[in-house]
Design an enzyme around this catalytic site. Structure first.
Site, short mmCIF file in Angstrom:
data_model
loop_
_atom_site.label_atom_id
_atom_site.label_comp_id
_atom_site.label_asym_id
_atom_site.label_seq_id
_atom_site.Cartn_x
_atom_site.Cartn_y
_atom_site.Cartn_z
N ASP A 110 40.44 40.89 44.23
CA ASP A 110 40.03 39.39 44.81
C ASP A 110 41.12 38.83 45.20
O ASP A 110 42.26 38.47 44.97
CB ASP A 110 39.67 38.82 43.24
CG ASP A 110 39.41 37.44 43.44
OD1 ASP A 110 38.95 36.91 44.32
OD2 ASP A 110 39.57 36.44 42.53
N ASP A 112 42.35 35.47 46.92
CA ASP A 112 41.86 33.94 46.80
C ASP A 112 43.05 33.02 47.30
O ASP A 112 44.16 33.29 46.80
CB ASP A 112 41.88 33.75 45.07
CG ASP A 112 41.11 32.37 44.81
OD1 ASP A 112 40.84 31.70 45.75
OD2 ASP A 112 41.31 32.35 43.67
N ASP A 264 44.32 38.29 42.87
CA ASP A 264 44.46 37.75 41.51
C ASP A 264 44.38 39.13 40.57
O ASP A 264 43.66 40.05 40.69
CB ASP A 264 43.03 37.26 41.29
CG ASP A 264 42.93 36.75 39.82
OD1 ASP A 264 43.66 37.31 38.72
OD2 ASP A 264 42.03 35.78 39.26
#
Ligand SMILES: [Zn+2]
Length: 360
Positions: A110, A112, A264
């Site tokens: 992920d 982000d 993440d």
């Protein structure tokens, strides 16, 4: 008097919520018909979660059949929709991995990103082409500088998904069933080791492996230093003999190379982590959580291409009661003074808690 004002605000909020929900429903009807909505594979073993005003209001849901799942999505039109990365024996059990019994787990990163220097907005949660470019840039770093050269994966082994906000989900789905099987059975410690390698956390200067050597050397401009470092794995020995100036050059090149990705770690490590369903909408932006093929990623602009096109065609008259950063969607600019906005902008303002009214 105050009660009356309070009730009016509640009524206005309810009215906007209902309108937003109507449009989410409209989207899901279309998305399911066009088969945009992901049906998580081995669905009965996947946990489903969803939310409206908060990201995850509810979880521990599971469905036995595709039909049941799709009917539920249509009926509820969630603003945030998730599936577990893990396959579980008891996805609906309340609690942790122990209660749910993890069978295996999909692998996904992920990305982000935060606001970047060039961003045109003051609000950290807002969005513009610059932070979106940064998110894409990081996706390319992860794929082109790590996953493909260091792990022998090809672009066909990856599934790239725009997260609906300022990020990307990169799934590892090896076409080779044996390899897929091995990595999907990694436990959380193996997955942790994997992501720590990519974040450079276990980089050892006494023994710099070829992948990291290549990446860091690309960031060192001084040819002489580059030459010296390229010849050995033991960088510590060389660095210790350098003057302060050269030493700092090398150490800052190492740090800069290590700190390029905003990943993440929990999404890789956590056994019961949920990730957005591909083809759903992101409740903060109203943008599509959209799969992008590697070859199209370069040209992908979420502000145009992640917006459901019907949402740019229907307009509302509104009054915005606060100052907001400007917002560019589908090449049109919207500000606090905008009076006519399409559904796409309405969903974004709603998702960002902006104080506005819909005029009749
Ligand atoms: Zn920005």
């Amino acid at each position: 008097m105050m009660d009356k004002v309070h009730d009016d605000i509640l009524d206005e909020n309810k009215k906007i919520f209902d309108i937003v929900k109507k449009h989410y429903k409209e989207y899901f009807i279309y998305a399911i018909k066009r088969k945009w909505l992901e049906i998580p594979d081995e669905l009965p073993y996947k946990e489903i979660g969803f939310g409206y005003l908060k990201k995850v209001d509810n979880r521990n849901i599971s469905f036995d059949s595709e039909k049941e799942y799709l009917r539920w999505v249509l009926e509820n039109a969630p603003f945030h929709l998730y599936k577990s990365l893990s396959y579980m024996e008891y996805p609906e059990a309340v609690g942790g991995a122990h209660q749910k019994k993890i069978l295996k787990r999909e692998m996904a990163f992920d990305i982000d990103v935060h606001r970047v220097k060039k961003c045109t907005h003051k609000d950290d949660n807002w969005i513009c082409k610059y932070c979106l470019e940064e998110a894409k840039h990081q996706a390319f770093i992860l794929i082109d500088e790590f996953l493909i050269p260091d792990f022998g994966l090809s672009k066909n082994d990856l599934k790239i998904v725009f997260s609906g906000n300022r990020g990307y989900h990169i799934y590892i789905k090896p076409q080779d069933e044996d390899i897929k099987n091995i990595i999907e059975h990694w436990d959380r410690y193996q997955r942790r080791y994997f992501i720590e390698y990519i974040m450079g956390k276990n980089l050892n200067l006494n023994y710099v492996g070829s992948g990291w050597r290549r990446r860091i050397l690309n960031n060192i401009k001084n040819k002489q230093i580059r030459n010296q470092l390229s010849k050995t794995r033991n960088w510590r020995q060389i660095i210790d003999k350098k003057n302060e100036n050269d030493k700092n050059k090398i150490l800052s090149a190492i740090e800069n190379t290590k700190n390029r990705l905003e990943l993440d770690e929990k999404v890789m490590e956590d056994d019961i982590r949920l990730l957005r369903v591909v083809g759903s909408l992101h409740g903060y932006t109203g943008f599509r959580v959209k799969e992008i093929k590697y070859n199209s990623l370069e040209y992908f602009n979420p502000l145009n291409h992640a917006v459901f096109s019907k949402f740019n065609k229907e307009y509302y008259s509104i009054k915005i009661n606060q100052k907001i950063d400007s917002l560019r969607i589908d090449d049109k600019l919207y500000t606090s003074r905008s009076k006519e906005i399409p559904v796409s902008v309405l969903l974004f303002l709603f998702g960002h808690n902006v104080d506005f009214e819909i005029l009749d």
